[in-house]
Structures are given as C-alpha cells and as structure tokens.
Design a protein around this motif. Structure first.
Motif, short mmCIF file in Angstrom:
data_model
loop_
_atom_site.label_atom_id
_atom_site.label_comp_id
_atom_site.label_asym_id
_atom_site.label_seq_id
_atom_site.Cartn_x
_atom_site.Cartn_y
_atom_site.Cartn_z
N HIS A 102 -3.40 0.53 -3.64
CA HIS A 102 -3.37 -0.76 -2.90
C HIS A 102 -3.00 -1.92 -3.88
O HIS A 102 -3.92 -2.00 -5.20
N GLU A 143 4.04 -0.88 3.51
CA GLU A 143 3.10 0.16 3.38
C GLU A 143 3.92 1.56 3.60
O GLU A 143 4.74 1.73 4.49
N ARG A 192 0.74 -1.41 -0.12
CA ARG A 192 0.00 -0.11 -0.07
C ARG A 192 0.95 1.26 0.05
O ARG A 192 1.95 1.21 0.95
#
Lengths: 786, 169, 274
Positions: free
Chosen positions: A290, A762, A183
């Motif tokens: 994502h 992320e 992400r």
C-alpha cells in the motif's frame, strides 16, 4: 542447430534447449514422480482460524498423527534481516500455543495414500480459542488494533525510513504536489508444480535424503540442518526437475521441516505433495503493498522529489532466511524508478497480519514500486496537461549520465533509457492511437495506452546483500568443469534450473570457452552431494554469477588443456590456440579428446610435473557487486468496456536491454513469461481475505490465472548495451518482464477512462473494480458511460 | 475394491480400485505413468490431460472406476505417434516449454486442436487453449508451435510436404 | 485434495437407477460426466455415501426429432453440442453456448443434464434452456414427468427435481424459421463462471424471450424485456431491463446489475443484427 556457431562461437546463438526432450516425452522427474518403497503420505491438519490460542489437538487412537507436542526439539524457522529493530516471532513447523493464519500447520497425518491421510485429518479435532483477525495492512497499525504476536508493541515487524536529499525544501518550493494512494493486492506465486518434499533415512549413506522442489538445495540444507538439529553432512538434498518457482520455492517452509522430522521419527519414507488449495492458502504469498505518495514537480513536468509511506503486508511470520523486510526497502529504494529527482523520503512499515507469510515473487517489490511511481507520473502528466510519455522522457536518466546513482541509491550502470521509451512509443504508434481515441470505437469500448519504464537490479553480490543485512549473503556462485576421458564435459553448478534454460545457456558458455559442441556437455545441479556450494536460482542472478563461474572454470580447464596440447604438439603454449574442439599448434593439432585421455588415464603423456585430471572449480563474483541494471520500457494498449469493466489487452510492446544475450530465444521466453505473470498481477490474480481473515481464493475457480485467450502476442525490441564488468557483458533479466505490466496496464486503463475521471489505483483491475471506478466517478451520470 | 480393465497405451490392464480413486492417481502412483502431472486436482489447469476413448479429458476429475472397459492414452503412449512427434518438434523449435510441467497436457490438447481445426488461426488456438495453464511461457511459443505443426500436418494444397523428423533432441 | 471413501454402483438401466436413488435418499448421488461433482468430492464438500453411475445408461443418450421439437438426452456432452454432433433445434445458439462452457477437455465429459441438475446460479445451460422454452424430462420411481424449464430452477443449486428423480433429457422446441438469437457473457476470464450471461431470442412473430443468469438466485426469464425486444430500441430496452432487475431484486449488487444491463443489451443487439 546453428551454422553461426563455428565462426562466431556459441554465445549469442539461438540454440534449442537441451532440457526439452525429457519434458516432451513425459519422461521428466519432478518431486512427486519419485517413489520409494514403504512410502507414507502426509496430509496436514491446518488451522481454520486466522488468529487464536491453540488448545488440545485430539488425535484418533492408534493413528500416525503428530503435532507440536511430538517434536519438542524442533527449532523455529523464522528469518529476517540482522537488524536489532527487526522483531522476530518464532515460526514453528507445527503451531505451538497460537495460530496466526488460516492454513498454518497444526498436525500431520500419515497413511499409505494421500486419501487415507486426509481421512485421518478429517478425524483430528483442534481446539482454538479465536482471537480477532488482523486483516487490513494499514489499519493493522492503527491505535487499538488487535496485536497478533505476543510481545509486539504494534503489528510491525519493522518500521524504517529511507531518506535522501532535502525533502522539506523540495516540498516547500515545488509548484506542483500530487498525492495519491495505490494498492497492489495479495497474490500467490502459482508455480504449476506445487511444492513437495520426500524424505527418508538412507542407512548405507547414513544420511537423510530429502528430495524437494526448491530453487536452492544448498541453502535449504543450511536451514533444515538448523531446524532439525542435524549436522549438514547428514542431510543430502536433491532438487530434481522443478516445475517453476518464481520465488515461491526459495524460502524454508514448515512443511519441509515437518516431513523431515516425520521421516526421522517414524523411520519410514514420508512425502508431502502440496495440493493447489494448500498452495493458494499457505504457500508463499506475495505483493500486497500500500502506497501513499506525494510527487513534487514543476509545472513543466520535471520531477523534484517524492515523499511517502509504504505499508508491506508481510503476513504472520518472517520466512527464513531473509524475511519480508527486503520487500519494504526495495520498494522504497525503487520508488524513484529510472527518474532524476532531488529528494526522497519514504517511511516504510513491514506489517504483521493474520495471513500466510510473504515471500519473494518474480520482481520482488519492484512491480509495486513501479506501479506506484508510474501511475503517479501519469496522474501528474494529466494534472499539468502533458503527454505522459513526454513527462517520462524529460525525467529519465540519459545515456551520457551513466553510471548514475538514483536518489534511491541504485547505481544504474549503463544503457539508453530514453531510447527504450522512444522505441515502444514508435512500436505502438502513439500519435495514431491518440487519433483513434478521438474518433472513438464503434462498440462503445474505450481505447487507452499506458507506458511504464522499469529497472531490474541483477547480479548483485556481497555489497548489496550485506547492505540489506541478509543472514545469507549470495555473493558468488561456483562451478566445477570436469572433462571426462573421452573429451566430453561435465559441468556441476550450484544454481537450480527450474525452467530458465540454464542447462542450455551454461552449456553455451562452456562450449564457447572450450570450442566444444554443447551436445558434448552435461550440466548437473540440484544435488548437494554432487555439486559445489551455490545459492540457487533467484534474483536474476544465475547468468551473471553461475555463467561467470562456468566461464572461469572452463577457461582454467582450457588453459590446462592448451598446456597439455602444446606438450603433445611439441609447441610453445603461446603458439597454440583452442578451436573446433582441438588445440592447434604451428605443426598440427590435437583433439580435446586426446588431451583428456592423457590427463585422465595416460599420464605418461603429460608434461613433467603436471598433476593429472582436467577438473577445475571456480567461483565468481563481479568486482562491482552493487548489481547490473537491465531496464526497459513497456507500452500497453487496452480496450475497456466502461460498463462491465472488462479490459482486453490489444497490443503490448517491449523495448528492453539486458546486455549481451547468451541465448536470445531463452531471453525472449523469459520476457514473455514475465509479462504474462505481470498481466496476471495487473488484471486477474488476487487472494482477498474477509474480515475474519479467511482467504477467499483457494481454488482456480476463484484465483484467476491468465490463459492463452487472456494474453496478447507481445512484440519485443532488444537494445544491447553490454555490461561493464560481467563475463561477456551479460545482465540478469529473469524478473524484468513481470515488473512493468501492472503499471503499463493500469496506466492504459486509466487513459482509456480519462473522460470519466475513473480512479484506477488498485490491482488487479478486475471487471468489478473497473466498472465500480467508472460508476463512482460518474455518480448519477453512470448511464453516460455507455 | 472394484476390478476394472483398461486399454492403457495399447495394453490391457486390470486393476483393483477403490471407487474414490482418481484416474490420475491410478496412472501415476499405481501404474507409474508419471508423465501425467497434477497441477490443481480440480480440473482447472490441464496438466493432467489424457485421452479417454480418444477425447482429451482431465484425469484429475475422472474416477478410475468409471473408466472400466475404456481406452486411456497418456503422454507415454504417444512416444510412437508420428503426429505427436511433429508437434513435439515444433514445441522444441518454438521454445514452447520452460519448466515442462504443463507440457504433457499441453501436447495432448495440441494434438486434439489440430485434429479438430486442421489449420487453426491464432485466435482459435488461443481460445482452444483456455484452461491449459502454462505459468512460464506466456503461451506465445505454444501458440506458434501448434500453428506450425498444424501447417506441416495439414499442408495447404500445393505446399511442400516435409518429412517429419521424429527425433526430439 | 482427494475424495473421501464412497460406494459405487452402476445400475443397468434407468429404472434400476431410480430405485437405487429412491432407496438411498440423500445418501446417493447420480454421476454422469462428473465434471463438477468430482472436484467437489476431491475438495470434500460432498456428503453422500454412494455414487450411482448413470453415465452408460443408453436412455440418457438418445436424441429424437420431430417437426416441432428436438429431444436430447441428458447425458449429451457439451462437446457433442458444440460440434453439432446432435440435431440442433436452435439455429446454432446451443453450439455457441456449449463452446463457452469451461474448457474443451471438461466439455468432452460434462453433460447438459448434469449442468441443469446442479443448477449453479452462474451456469450456462439453465439460462439457454429457459430462453428456448425447453421442457425438462424426468424419470423417477413413480414414472416419468415433464416440467417446463420456467419454474424448474428454484434457487442456487436448487431445482424442482425430486431426490430420486433423474433428468433424462430436454424437449426443446425448434426455433421458428426466421427467429434470431444473441448471447453475451461477462466473466473474469475465459472458461470461468459468468458474472452475467444473457440469451435473447427474437421470434419472427415479434415475440421475444430474454433469459439471464449470474443472478443472486437462479436463472430468470425477463418477460418485460423479452416483450420489448421487437421494438429494436436499445435505450428503451435498457430502461425496461433496469426496471425489471429492480423488481426482481437483482439490482442489489450494482456491478452485477451493470453487467446484466450490458449482456442483455448486447444479446439483443446481436439478435437484431443477425
């Protein structure tokens, strides 16, 4: 400035910038510096709700407060690709019926000062019947999720599939299948100058004069004319000095429409200057991808194919002209990166959420795609016990394979990708770093090294933009070269310099063609009444397109000057040459100043029948309009504190190739600035939203922009493979610096924390995320981390 | 409204201000000194840095009324400052600016860093630049320019003294 | 992002300022450097009606020294402390703390008194003054009083200062000859408020004090950890700190707790190695 220029020309010279002086004296003119008498300032009343039905707007009596009901004839300004499968939601400058994100404009308050306008805004009452916010990108498509836009069957603007090759066959046969999610979180573009608009009706010219901070005044005029219902000749747009853009000033935004409409309605000059809270809350947002991808490979590290699903969080609306879909298609098509593989299958979802609308930001989609593929390559290397740089090396497209069409359909044109990787590997001394890692650090930190290889499509024209179904096709640029009677030159161009040094680079090209000193050249842009039509500066396009147009226009001008010069020298044109600001013949020379004087004010010296003036306009598009690919490899060395998660960048090496460099100093500046923003994405910058759709970073107290202490000194190595098919062999390169850093830094952090097995997936890699990742991996053994 | 007097770029200035008026807005909107830029309006980006009684401050988080009787210098006031001309020249030569929006505040900060640290090393310059946001350059040119200007302004014993070139083009 | 209208008074002296504050109650707010207050005004997060400008009151700028203590005025700027422009009771600790607060241009106006009065739970000075065992000097309509720093901070943005009181200065005991200190900070970037900041002071008699900020409420002394400082044992200190954080309820956020462990340990290690 450069002793080389006399012998080698001006292309390739480290010429100091023409635009510096005004800025260094504090004498530049940005939009907020422009004032006209009788000005009214705007403060907007913005939605405090992420999603809701809009009720009454209560306005203080007698005050200049306006809302949607005051502008029934304004047209909505949503954009998007020309695809039937793309769902449009009308985006009105003033919210009608519903609000869809915190920060959406509900009303505008006008007063002589901004403070007074804000006083009014505090008195406006807005009734909102709150509805559930749509916040999580992936869950927004889950069954039962609240639907943001009336009439949408789900919260997607569009679902689309990018597929090539037989992914099922690859999946069935692949010895290794590695599935990971990644992400990249939401950011703002954060030009230091925010957006701003000043509009007033000029009665002498009978037109609306609009001064605004934009990357492309001509295209914005099209959009404003459409929204306001004005013919384009009644709109005069001026972009003065623009304090950075990075994509964020390349969309038609509601404030721009609103300010014009307010000026028309009140008959007064009206301006709005974006403040930082508005910028972070309601300007162009970006990133927020994502990825759920599966990489197929052999046990020896050969990549075979990639399958996956990409969710792009587009926010509440689709911004004019292109909308957010480009983000999804570019992410999918760039997922294979510069690697050879046999099959690609990516499902993309461009998702509507109750957040500020997404727009372009330096690198557009590719930082996310690069992050996903390069992190996955590192994970693969780790899984099969190979050095990550080695997995890259054996899969990169080689120089002998060029031109090479990737499985994502990108036509890589030229260059030596493995060489770039090898260079950065040497620059950081990978072998020595591996030894250092084994020895460990005295202070308990962990050292890691990460690599990332990227490509940067640049200078792409009609073929590429029509493939993207863009409703504006920026397939060319134009330039006017006008030689004044004394032999100095005016260049009028349709791009918009906003920090890229284009006044200097374009002057260098004109100087090269005309053998003029760049100081004898003025470059003008950013005024629709002055310059020929152009699309502006974005997508790493200006040096290819505008540079090409300047080369063509000045070349045509040089041809005519030579013909006049030959006539004055009584020589055959074929026997003349242009050098040192003069036309040289067998028996002497005549200066461009004398030629320009003849062409402009002494026509009796012109050849019979030759029209006067030295004034040439040219357009330019390369024959191959699929784009020219700059590329490079980045290597990051980091130290990570496994307990606090604090990451420090110790070293950062770049080997890149953008073809011929018009001005190597400016090229380096673009790379360094791009990497700084990329490191911002990697480690610092984020606008999180809470479950109610409230943005949680609306000041620089919460939104971390990297400063000098946060950034390392970079080392840059240039490979130079001149492009085939552009003027001088240039390629665009403004975005490349920002593409690879999230991948390189994340790989380095992951490498540093490999012993713990911390999952780094992320961005930004804040101390909290990294520390939590180590703790999660260690479980009860978290004390071992220290 | 409250009457205040300032010594502004060497001149005595008398203005009527509201207590809530921010110094930067007074400078920019009333006194037309637009070289002071507003990048955040909450003291976090440094674009609006001016000097107040000789010290760099963020003019976006200073109330004009509190400056009564004090001395303010903006970037416009540095045009005849030989030290600043040296710094400007190095900013130009080191490609220390791109869009130029941060530049006035950056120059004011740079002059102060050189005054306090004489010949700062790279780490010192970077630390001192914290809170001066440049979104374009990645700071390398700025750091190099400050160090080069410091070396010229405070030459090591025995070093050649260069004559400052006051031009900035 | 511009402040709402406000009234402004500039009292000539402390007594006048205190009586103004006493009359106005919550409607008045003292301002000195304004480096936290004015941004909040611009964001329209404040509710007072009158600004009481105390920045020019001479009594707030005095410094006094004697054999055992240094008194510094509340209006002393961070930069003045950073630069060593005022007497230092702390062997350099206060200069180090000052130099890491926000940014230089903010430090040129921001004051130690303002920082303590605001009592942001992540601020640097409250933690430092706790560790130094300082007293807070206050003046109010009923006269002056002195409160120890320990106990002065009651919660986020909440102190024992009465609304009509003005912090006039700090009475800071001189660190003994041979005392050693260390400090460590974790923040998301330079100049940002800290996720954790620890100050450790090891006294030559074996006593020690450790103060911590970035907590959920207000800066705290960690007495058990302070007592463990003399043993010069990192592992033992960590165990003590862990237990103490748990006892204080400061381990609810595991990340913050890890940061606190790290900053306390590093501050202690710096003190040991000094």
């Amino acid at each position: 400035m450069s002793a080389d220029a006399d012998t080698q020309g001006w292309v390739g010279v480290r010429l100091l910038r023409k635009e510096d002086r005004r800025h260094l004296l504090g004498a530049s003119t940005f939009t907020a510096d422009v004032r006209v008498p009788g000005l009214l300032e705007v403060a907007f009343v913005r939605s405090q709700f992420a999603h809701g039905r809009l009720g009454a707007v209560a306005k203080p009596d007698g005050a200049r407060v306006f809302s949607a009901e005051d502008f029934p004839h304004l047209k909505p300004i949503d954009g998007g690709p020309e695809l039937p499968s793309f769902r449009a939601a009308p985006y009105h400058a003033f919210a009608r019926d519903k609000v869809h994100f915190v920060g959406q404009i509900v009303a505008a308050c006008l007063a002589p000062t901004r403070a007074q306008a804000e006083d009014l805004a505090d008195q406006v009452g807005v009734e909102v019947d709150a509805l559930p916010a749509v916040v999580d990108t992936v869950e927004a498509l889950a069954p039962g999720a609240a639907i943001l836009h009336d009439g949408f069957p789900d919260n997607a603007f569009i679902h689309a599939t990018v597929t090539e090759g037989d992914i099922a066959a690859v999946a069935a046969a692949a010895p290794v299948a590695l599935r990971r999610t990644f992400r990249m979180n939401r950011q703002a573009t954060v030009s230091l100058e925010g957006r701003g608009v000043l509009a007033y009706w000029d009665h002498r010219l009978d037109e609306l004069v609009v001064t605004l901070s934009t990357q492309g005044a001509h295209v914005m005029r099209i959009g404003l004319a459409m929204a306001l219902g004005l013919p384009e000749h009644k709109l005069h747009l001026i972009a003065p000095d623009v304090g950075g853009g990075f994509g964020g000033k390349n969309r038609l935004m509601p404030e721009e429409v609103a300010v014009c409409a307010l000026a028309l309605k009140t008959g007064r000059p009206v301006r709005w200057i974006e403040d930082r809270r508005e910028h972070l809350m309601a300007s162009v947002h970006c990133r927020e991808h994502h990825y759920d991808i599966t990489l197929y490979a052999t046990r020896e590290g050969r990549l075979l194919g990639l399958k996956g699903e990409v969710h792009i969080d587009a926010g509440a609306y689709s911004l004019w002209p292109s909308g957010p879909f480009m983000e999804a298609s570019m992410a999918a098509r760039n997922l294979p990166g510069p690697y050879q593989m046999q099959a690609l299958h990516v499902e993309t979802h461009t998702v509507a959420t109750s957040k500020a609308p997404m727009g372009p930001y330096r690198g557009v989609a590719r930082p996310g795609a690069c992050f996903a593929i390069e992190r996955a390559v590192d994970e693969l290397a780790h899984a099969i016990g190979m050095e990550p740089a080695e997995v890259r090396r054996i899969n990169l497209v080689g120089p002998h394979q060029m031109p090479y069409r990737t499985i994502g359909g990108m036509q890589l044109d030229s260059g030596d990708y493995p060489q770039a990787l090898e260079r950065v590997r040497e620059m950081v001394d990978l072998a020595a770093l591996r030894r250092r890692q084994q020895a460990g650090e005295d202070d308990g930190r962990r050292i890691g090294v990460g690599f990332a290889v990227y490509t940067e499509q640049s200078g792409h024209g009609a073929a590429e933009w029509t493939k993207r179904k863009s409703r504006i096709v920026p397939g060319y640029e134009s330039a006017t070269a006008r030689m004044l009677p004394d032999g100095t030159l005016l260049l009028l161009v349709g791009i918009q310099n906003h920090g890229q040094g284009l006044e200097t680079s374009l002057a260098q090209i004109a100087a090269q063609e005309l053998s003029l000193d760049p100081h004898a050249i003025s470059v003008r842009y950013g005024d629709t009444a002055l310059t020929p039509f152009g699309f502006g500066t974005f997508a790493s396009r200006s040096i290819v397109f505008s540079g090409g147009a300047v080369a063509r226009a000045t070349r045509a001008l040089a041809d005519k000057a030579r013909r006049i010069g030959a006539h004055l020298l009584q020589a055959d044109v074929a026997d003349t040459r242009l050098a040192d600001g003069a036309v040289h013949g067998p028996n002497g020379k005549v200066s461009l100043a004398e030629i320009a004087r003849a062409a402009n004010v002494r026509q009796e010296f012109l050849p019979a029948g030759m029209p006067p003036l030295l004034d040439e306009t040219a357009t330019y598009e390369p024959e191959e309009s699929g784009g020219f690919f700059s590329y490079g490899a980045h290597a990051a060395v980091v130290a990570v504190d496994p307990e606090t998660g604090v990451t420090t960048t110790l070293d950062y090496a770049i080997a890149e190739d953008c073809g011929t460099m018009i001005n190597p100093m400016i090229v380096d500046g673009q790379i360094i600035g791009g990497v700084a923003q990329g490191i911002g994405t990697a480690l610092y910058e984020e606008i999180p939203y809470d479950a109610d759709g409230q943005p949680l970073a609306t000041t620089f107290g919460d939104y971390m922009v990297p400063c000098a202490p946060e950034l390392p000194a970079l080392r840059i190595h240039h490979l130079v493979t001149p492009a085939h098919g552009t003027e001088y062999g240039v390629k665009g390169m403004g975005e490349g610096g920002a593409i690879a850093p999230p991948a390189a830094i994340a790989n380095a952090v992951s490498d540093a924390l490999r012993d713990f097995g911390a999952r780094i997936w992320e961005t930004p890699l804040t101390p909290r995320r990294v520390s939590d990742a180590v703790a999660a991996a260690c479980g009860d053994r978290s004390e071992d981390a220290v | 409204m409250t009457a205040i007097t300032l010594t502004l770029n060497g001149d005595r200035v008398r203005e009527e201000v509201e207590p809530r008026d921010i110094l930067a807005d007074l400078l920019r909107d009333r006194l037309r000194l637009t070289g002071t830029h507003l990048g955040c309006e909450h003291g976090a980006c440094g674009a609006c840095t001016v000097t107040l009684d000789g010290l760099p401050v963020r003019s976006c988080i200073v109330l004009a009324v509190m400056c009564d009787g004090r001395t303010v210098e903006t970037i416009e006031g540095t045009r005849a400052d030989a030290t600043m001309d040296v710094i400007r020249r190095h900013f130009h030569e080191q490609h220390a600016l791109q869009c130029g929006f941060c530049t006035p505040g950056m120059l004011i900060a740079a002059r102060d860093i050189i005054a306090r640290h004489t010949r700062p090393d790279e780490a010192t310059v970077r630390r001192e630049l914290s809170g001066q946001v440049c979104r374009c350059t990645g700071y390398m040119g700025i750091v190099a320019a400050i160090r080069a200007a410091a070396a010229e302004l405070h030459p090591a014993p025995g070093a050649d003294l260069r004559t400052p070139d006051l031009s900035t083009s | 992002m511009k402040p709402a209208a406000v009234d402004y008074v500039r009292p000539a002296d402390l007594a006048a300022a205190c009586s103004l504050l006493a009359e106005a109650g919550d409607a008045a707010m003292p301002v000195s450097g304004g480096q936290s207050l004015i941004p909040m005004m611009s964001l329209r997060l404040t509710g007072f009606e009158t600004l009481v400008d105390i920045s020019r009151i001479a009594a707030l700028k005095r410094t006094e020294t004697d054999a055992t203590h240094v008194v510094i005025g509340a209006a002393t700027t961070h930069a003045a402390i950073e630069d060593g422009a005022i007497p230092d009771p702390s062997h350099g600790l206060m200069a180090r703390i000052a130099g890491r607060i926000a940014y230089r241009a903010v430090r040129n106006l921001g004051t130690i008194g303002g920082s303590v009065a605001l009592a942001d739970p992540a601020a640097d000075w409250p933690c430092c003054l706790l560790a130094l065992g300082a007293d807070i000097l206050l003046a109010g309509p009923d006269g002056a009083r002195t409160l120890p720093a320990d106990g002065f901070f009651l919660g986020p943005y909440e102190t024992a200062r009465a609304p009509a009181e003005i912090i006039t200065g700090f009475r800071i005991p001189r660190l003994a000859e041979g005392a050693r200190w260390g400090t460590s900070k974790v923040a998301r970037k330079s100049g940002a408020f800290s996720d954790s900041l620890a100050v450790a002071i090891l006294l030559p008699d074996g006593g020690g004090r450790i103060a911590l900020t970035g907590t959920s409420s207000h800066p705290r002394l960690l007495p058990a950890a302070g007592a463990a400082l003399a043993a010069r044992d990192s592992a033992a200190l960590r165990a003590t700190v862990k237990a103490e954080l748990a006892a204080l309820g400061e381990d609810a956020d595991p990340y913050r707790a890890r940061c606190h462990l790290a900053t306390v340990t590093r501050a202690a290690e710096e003190a040991w190695s000094a």
